[in-house]
Design an enzyme around this catalytic site. Structure first.
Site, mmCIF file in Angstrom:
data_model
loop_
_atom_site.group_PDB
_atom_site.id
_atom_site.type_symbol
_atom_site.label_atom_id
_atom_site.label_comp_id
_atom_site.label_asym_id
_atom_site.label_seq_id
_atom_site.Cartn_x
_atom_site.Cartn_y
_atom_site.Cartn_z
ATOM 1 C CB THR A 197 -0.951 0.120 1.216
ATOM 2 O OG1 THR A 197 -1.602 -1.119 1.268
ATOM 3 C CG2 THR A 197 -1.833 1.442 1.375
ATOM 4 C CG ASP A 238 -6.263 -1.221 5.323
ATOM 5 O OD1 ASP A 238 -5.809 -2.161 4.485
ATOM 6 O OD2 ASP A 238 -5.738 -0.345 5.730
#
Ligand code: GLY
Length: 338
Positions: free
Chosen positions: A198, A229
């Site tokens: 990420t 997420d």
């Protein structure tokens, strides 16, 4: 010099940075500013800086910065070249949020190199916040994005290697052998030094506008359809122009359970510095499930509206990149487990 050695040597020469507690009205705003997760955030920051330094809008800086990481074939956890899921499909997640609290998100998007730009288009051209899978692809193609094969030979090879040992059982973190160990499979641990996951990127422009973005290919060899997420507003990213912005990296399931980035911003609203706010959320994650916390990595990164920044992670090995008028650095994140 391989990347890890370069990072180690550059970290050794870094000044010790501490982020001060924001006390409203008393500080001189340090803007513009852009911060990003991991060492590869440095290249994203450099692109974002071109816009910020020209008095451009934070949102544009976020999008352009994130696109650098998405296009980087050597990065196995974001965009083009990202590791595929268990079925060999590269599925990407991204979200973006502007200074007014507008947001857009795409989940499980295939064949499109720049999910951050699709997420922005969802935000700006539809009355919706989230588009997923086929619907997100349909929307992207209708809006001029090109369909591309995102599975590079390197990533396909890594997937085929993984398949040799995998029985396709959908066990979370089956890839996690041991954080930072040198055994070959350690590289598949999301958030390990060999498998950063990420890019979260936050920016404050000269006009005081805050924006953020988050983009990932998610957990390596995940179940098809699994979403972490990163594209979940409040979990992987949250921006509140009255307070600050936060983003996360690591095992997304645990971040979603505590709506992590939103919580970081709320702790800043209560007067905590970005570092303290990130630390409090990491501590809550560790307290909720101490056994699990020992074996996963999660990192939070935050900035406030005054241009203070800070970060905190569960494990050692997290780093973040900062670019302002005075700094262009990669900083080792502090961690709960030493
Ligand atoms: N943090 C990225 C993910 O869990 O997918």
């Amino acid at each position: 010099m391989i990347r890890r050695d370069f990072l180690k040597s550059s970290l050794l020469t870094l000044p010790v940075i501490s982020s001060t507690t924001a006390s409203a009205g008393k500080q001189i705003a340090k803007k513009p500013l852009v911060v990003s997760t991991w060492d590869f955030g440095k290249a994203a920051n450099a692109e974002a800086w071109k816009i910020l330094n020209n008095k451009g809008r934070a949102l544009d800086a976020i999008e352009q910065g994130a696109r650098v990481t998405e296009a980087d074939e050597s990065n196995k956890t974001v965009g083009y070249g990202g590791y595929p899921d268990r079925d060999g499909r590269v599925t990407l997640d991204a979200c973006i949020m502007d200074e007014k609290g507008n947001c857009g998100s795409v989940m499980c998007l295939e064949y499109i190199k720049h999910p951050i730009s699709v997420a922005r288009m969802v935000m700006e051209k539809t009355p919706h916040v989230i588009l997923v899978a086929e619907g997100a692809l349909q929307f992207a193609l209708a809006n001029g994005f090109q369909k591309e094969n995102l599975l590079t030979p390197d990533s396909e090879q890594a997937w085929k290697e993984w398949l040799k040992k995998s029985n396709y059982s959908p066990v979370m973190n089956i890839e996690n052998k041991s954080y930072n160990q040198k055994e070959p499979d350690a590289g598949f641990f999301p958030g390990s030094i060999d498998n950063h996951d990420t890019i979260g990127i936050l920016a404050l422009d000269t006009h005081g506008n805050l924006s953020g973005g988050c983009t990932t290919s998610g957990m390596a060899f995940k179940m098809h359809g699994r979403v972490g997420d990163s594209p979940v507003i409040g979990a992987g990213l949250f921006v509140d122009s009255e307070v600050g912005a936060a983003t996360s990296t690591g095992v997304g399931e645990e971040v979603i359970k505590c709506v992590g980035s939103y919580l970081v911003v709320e702790y800043m609203r209560q007067g905590n510095s970005p570092r303290e706010a990130c630390k409090k959320v990491v501590e809550r994650i560790a307290k909720r499930d101490p056994e699990k916390a020992k074996n996963i990595q999660i990192g939070f990164l935050a900035i406030d509206i005054h241009g203070n920044y800070g970060a905190y992670a569960l494990q050692k090995g997290f780093s973040f990149a900062v670019k302002s008028e005075k700094e262009e650095i990669v900083i080792p994140g502090e961690s709960y487990f030493i």
